[in-house]
Design an enzyme around this catalytic site. Structure first.
Site, PDB file in Angstrom:
ATOM      1  N   ARG A   1      -0.273  -9.155  13.707  1.00 56.63           N
ATOM      2  CA  ARG A   1      -0.850  -8.165  12.783  1.00 56.63           C
ATOM      3  C   ARG A   1      -1.677  -8.845  11.697  1.00 56.63           C
ATOM      4  O   ARG A   1      -2.718  -8.340  11.289  1.00 56.63           O
ATOM      5  CB  ARG A   1       0.275  -7.312  12.160  1.00 56.63           C
ATOM      6  CG  ARG A   1       0.849  -6.326  13.175  1.00 56.63           C
ATOM      7  CD  ARG A   1       2.155  -5.755  12.714  1.00 56.63           C
ATOM      8  NE  ARG A   1       2.035  -4.977  11.505  1.00 56.63           N
ATOM      9  CZ  ARG A   1       3.029  -4.775  10.656  1.00 56.63           C
ATOM     10  NH1 ARG A   1       4.212  -5.321  10.868  1.00 56.63           N
ATOM     11  NH2 ARG A   1       2.849  -4.032   9.601  1.00 56.63           N
ATOM     12  N   LYS A  26       0.831  -1.212   0.000  1.00 58.51           N
ATOM     13  CA  LYS A  26       0.000   0.000   0.000  1.00 58.51           C
ATOM     14  C   LYS A  26       0.863   1.260   0.000  1.00 58.51           C
ATOM     15  O   LYS A  26       0.671   2.162  -0.810  1.00 58.51           O
ATOM     16  CB  LYS A  26      -0.936   0.022   1.231  1.00 58.51           C
ATOM     17  CG  LYS A  26      -1.867  -1.179   1.334  1.00 58.51           C
ATOM     18  CD  LYS A  26      -2.767  -1.098   2.553  1.00 58.51           C
ATOM     19  CE  LYS A  26      -2.050  -1.137   3.894  1.00 58.51           C
ATOM     20  NZ  LYS A  26      -1.323  -2.393   4.172  1.00 58.51           N
ATOM     21  N   ARG A  55      -9.617   0.685   8.994  1.00 56.13           N
ATOM     22  CA  ARG A  55      -9.182  -0.680   9.310  1.00 56.13           C
ATOM     23  C   ARG A  55     -10.187  -1.437  10.174  1.00 56.13           C
ATOM     24  O   ARG A  55      -9.939  -2.599  10.505  1.00 56.13           O
ATOM     25  CB  ARG A  55      -7.860  -0.609  10.092  1.00 56.13           C
ATOM     26  CG  ARG A  55      -6.620  -0.828   9.248  1.00 56.13           C
ATOM     27  CD  ARG A  55      -5.418  -0.512  10.116  1.00 56.13           C
ATOM     28  NE  ARG A  55      -4.267  -1.295   9.815  1.00 56.13           N
ATOM     29  CZ  ARG A  55      -3.158  -0.808   9.239  1.00 56.13           C
ATOM     30  NH1 ARG A  55      -3.081   0.438   8.870  1.00 56.13           N
ATOM     31  NH2 ARG A  55      -2.137  -1.588   9.051  1.00 56.13           N
TER      32      ARG A  55
HETATM   33  P1  ADP Z   1       1.374  -1.667   7.424  1.00 52.95           P
HETATM   34  O1  ADP Z   1       1.892  -0.651   6.419  1.00 52.95           O
HETATM   35  O2  ADP Z   1       2.336  -2.753   7.591  1.00 52.95           O
HETATM   36  O3  ADP Z   1       0.007  -2.146   7.073  1.00 52.95           O
HETATM   37  P2  ADP Z   1       0.933   0.617   9.069  1.00 52.95           P
HETATM   38  O4  ADP Z   1       2.180   1.407   8.963  1.00 52.95           O
HETATM   39  O5  ADP Z   1      -0.222   1.039   8.228  1.00 52.95           O
HETATM   40  O6  ADP Z   1       1.284  -0.905   8.793  1.00 52.95           O
HETATM   41  O7  ADP Z   1       0.418   0.562  10.563  1.00 52.95           O
HETATM   42  C1  ADP Z   1       1.314   0.276  11.630  1.00 52.95           C
HETATM   43  C2  ADP Z   1       0.516   0.187  12.929  1.00 52.95           C
HETATM   44  O8  ADP Z   1      -0.124   1.464  13.196  1.00 52.95           O
HETATM   45  C3  ADP Z   1      -0.626  -0.815  12.917  1.00 52.95           C
HETATM   46  O9  ADP Z   1      -0.203  -2.137  13.235  1.00 52.95           O
HETATM   47  C4  ADP Z   1      -1.541  -0.227  14.007  1.00 52.95           C
HETATM   48  O10 ADP Z   1      -1.029  -0.492  15.302  1.00 52.95           O
HETATM   49  C5  ADP Z   1      -1.413   1.278  13.760  1.00 52.95           C
HETATM   50  N1  ADP Z   1      -2.430   1.760  12.809  1.00 52.95           N
HETATM   51  C6  ADP Z   1      -2.219   2.290  11.572  1.00 52.95           C
HETATM   52  N2  ADP Z   1      -3.372   2.615  10.973  1.00 52.95           N
HETATM   53  C7  ADP Z   1      -4.360   2.279  11.849  1.00 52.95           C
HETATM   54  C8  ADP Z   1      -5.784   2.337  11.817  1.00 52.95           C
HETATM   55  N3  ADP Z   1      -6.438   2.816  10.744  1.00 52.95           N
HETATM   56  N4  ADP Z   1      -6.458   1.905  12.911  1.00 52.95           N
HETATM   57  C9  ADP Z   1      -5.836   1.433  13.995  1.00 52.95           C
HETATM   58  N5  ADP Z   1      -4.499   1.329  14.089  1.00 52.95           N
HETATM   59  C10 ADP Z   1      -3.758   1.744  13.042  1.00 52.95           C
HETATM   60  P1  ADP Z   2       2.203  -1.866   3.211  1.00 55.36           P
HETATM   61  O1  ADP Z   2       2.220  -0.356   3.209  1.00 55.36           O
HETATM   62  O2  ADP Z   2       0.977  -2.426   2.543  1.00 55.36           O
HETATM   63  O3  ADP Z   2       2.422  -2.450   4.570  1.00 55.36           O
HETATM   64  P2  ADP Z   2       4.783  -1.647   1.822  1.00 55.36           P
HETATM   65  O4  ADP Z   2       4.483  -0.740   0.684  1.00 55.36           O
HETATM   66  O5  ADP Z   2       5.538  -1.089   2.978  1.00 55.36           O
HETATM   67  O6  ADP Z   2       3.424  -2.376   2.324  1.00 55.36           O
HETATM   68  O7  ADP Z   2       5.552  -2.921   1.244  1.00 55.36           O
HETATM   69  C1  ADP Z   2       5.999  -3.970   2.100  1.00 55.36           C
HETATM   70  C2  ADP Z   2       7.383  -4.456   1.643  1.00 55.36           C
HETATM   71  O8  ADP Z   2       7.278  -5.093   0.374  1.00 55.36           O
HETATM   72  C3  ADP Z   2       8.405  -3.342   1.433  1.00 55.36           C
HETATM   73  O9  ADP Z   2       9.660  -3.872   1.775  1.00 55.36           O
HETATM   74  C4  ADP Z   2       8.316  -3.026  -0.059  1.00 55.36           C
HETATM   75  O10 ADP Z   2       9.561  -2.511  -0.564  1.00 55.36           O
HETATM   76  C5  ADP Z   2       8.032  -4.402  -0.628  1.00 55.36           C
HETATM   77  N1  ADP Z   2       7.175  -4.388  -1.821  1.00 55.36           N
HETATM   78  C6  ADP Z   2       6.089  -3.624  -2.060  1.00 55.36           C
HETATM   79  N2  ADP Z   2       5.536  -3.940  -3.256  1.00 55.36           N
HETATM   80  C7  ADP Z   2       6.275  -4.955  -3.748  1.00 55.36           C
HETATM   81  C8  ADP Z   2       6.212  -5.727  -4.974  1.00 55.36           C
HETATM   82  N3  ADP Z   2       5.263  -5.525  -5.890  1.00 55.36           N
HETATM   83  N4  ADP Z   2       7.151  -6.689  -5.153  1.00 55.36           N
HETATM   84  C9  ADP Z   2       8.099  -6.898  -4.220  1.00 55.36           C
HETATM   85  N5  ADP Z   2       8.234  -6.212  -3.066  1.00 55.36           N
HETATM   86  C10 ADP Z   2       7.325  -5.243  -2.834  1.00 55.36           C
END
Ligand code: ADP
Ligand code: ADP
Length: 211
Positions: free
Chosen positions: A166, A13, A87
Site C-alpha cells: 500500500r 485522515k 487517489r
Molecule cells: P487507508 O485509510 O489506510 O488509507 P482506506 O480505508 O482509505 O485506507 O482504503 C482501503 C483500500 O480501499 C485501499 O487500499 C484500496 O484498495 C481501496 N480504496 C479506497 N479508496 C480508493 C480510491 N480512491 N481508489 C482506489 N482504491 C481505493
Molecule cells: P488513515 O485514515 O489516514 O489511514 P487513520 O485515521 O485510520 O488513518 O489512523 C491510522 C492509525 O493511527 C489509527 O490507529 C489511529 O488511531 C492512529 N492515529 C491517527 N492519528 C494519530 C495521531 N495524531 N497520533 C497517534 N496516532 C494516530
C-alpha cells in the site's frame, strides 16, 4: 466547505475526518469505508473490489468514481470532506470535471505530512470496531474498557506484507496528486505528527482561514 483530506495510508485522515464531521458539520466521504461496507455485504462492487483491497492495490478508477460521486450527490454538495479520494490522476481529473459540472469547487486539499516510521507504527497498531468501524490505536487511542474486546479487530490489509504494498502504491500513484493540487493552488501541507488533538487544531486553523 468542500475539502480533500490527503495523505498516505495511516496518516490520520479518517481520525481527523470524523472529528471534523462532529465539530464542523462536514460530512465525511471515505471511499475505503464505502468499499469495506460493500465487501461485507457482498454486493457486486464489494465482490469486485475484494481482490484488489486484499492485495493492497487500488480498486479500478471507474468503480471508485461512481461510489464517490454517488456519495457526494447523496450527502449534498455543500459541506463534505473527501477522505481517501482521489487517489490517482484519473480520479483527480474526474473530480475536477465533477466540480465544474456541479459548480461545486473544492476549497482546499489538506495533505497530512507524516514520516514513514510513524506511518508503519500507526498502521501496525491500528484496530477497528467490527460493527461501527471506529478506529483505535493500541498505544495512542486505545479502545475504551467498556467496548467488547471481541469486537476489536485488525484490518486484513493492515498486516505487514500488505502495508508495504500500500505504501508503494501510495508513492507511485497517489503522492503525485500533491503536484496536481499545488498546480490548482489548493494544496495546504499540514504536519500530521503529534497528538490527534494537536493535528486537529492545525487543520481547524487552516479551515478557519479559508472560511
Ligand atoms: P487507508 O485509510 O489506510 O488509507 P482506506 O480505508 O482509505 O485506507 O482504503 C482501503 C483500500 O480501499 C485501499 O487500499 C484500496 O484498495 C481501496 N480504496 C479506497 N479508496 C480508493 C480510491 N480512491 N481508489 C482506489 N482504491 C481505493
Ligand atoms: P488513515 O485514515 O489516514 O489511514 P487513520 O485515521 O485510520 O488513518 O489512523 C491510522 C492509525 O493511527 C489509527 O490507529 C489511529 O488511531 C492512529 N492515529 C491517527 N492519528 C494519530 C495521531 N495524531 N497520533 C497517534 N496516532 C494516530
Amino acid at each position: 466547505m468542500r475539502i480533500i483530506l490527503f495523505g498516505p495510508p495511516g496518516a490520520g485522515k479518517g481520525t481527523q475526518a470524523r472529528r471534523l464531521e462532529r465539530n464542523r458539520g462536514l460530512e465525511q466521504i471515505a471511499t475505503g469505508d464505502i468499499i469495506r461496507t460493500a465487501m461485507k455485504n457482498e454486493t457486486p462492487v464489494g465482490l469486485e473490489a475484494k481482490s484488489y483491497v486484499e492485495k493492497g492495490e487500488l480498486v479500478p478508477d471507474e468503480v471508485v468514481r461512481k461510489l464517490a460521486e454517488n456519495a457526494i450527490a447523496e450527502r449534498g454538495l455543500d459541506d463534505f470532506i473527501l477522505d481517501g479520494y482521489p487517489r490517482t490522476t484519473q480520479q483527480a481529473e474526474w473530480l475536477t470535471e465533477f466540480e465544474e459540472k456541479n459548480e461545486a469547487p473544492i476549497h482546499a486539499c489538506i495533505s497530512l505530512q507524516v514520516p514513514d516510521d510513524v506511518i508503519v507504527d500507526r498502521l501496525s497498531k491500528r484496530r477497528v470496531h467490527r460493527q461501527t468501524g471506529t478506529t483505535y490505536h493500541l498505544d495512542h487511542n486505545p479502545p475504551p474498557e467498556d467496548v467488547d474486546a471481541d469486537m476489536i479487530i485488525q484490518r486484513d490489509d493492515d498486516r505487514p506484507a500488505t502495508v508495504r504494498n500500500r505504501l508503494n502504491v501510495y508513492r507511485e500513484e497517489t503522492q503525485p496528486l500533491e503536484d496536481y493540487y499545488e498546480g490548482r493552488g489548493l494544496l495546504v501541507r499540514v504536519d500530521g505528527t503529534g497528538d490527534i488533538k494537536d493535528v486537529y487544531q492545525r487543520i481547524n486553523g487552516v479551515l478557519d482561514d479559508l472560511a
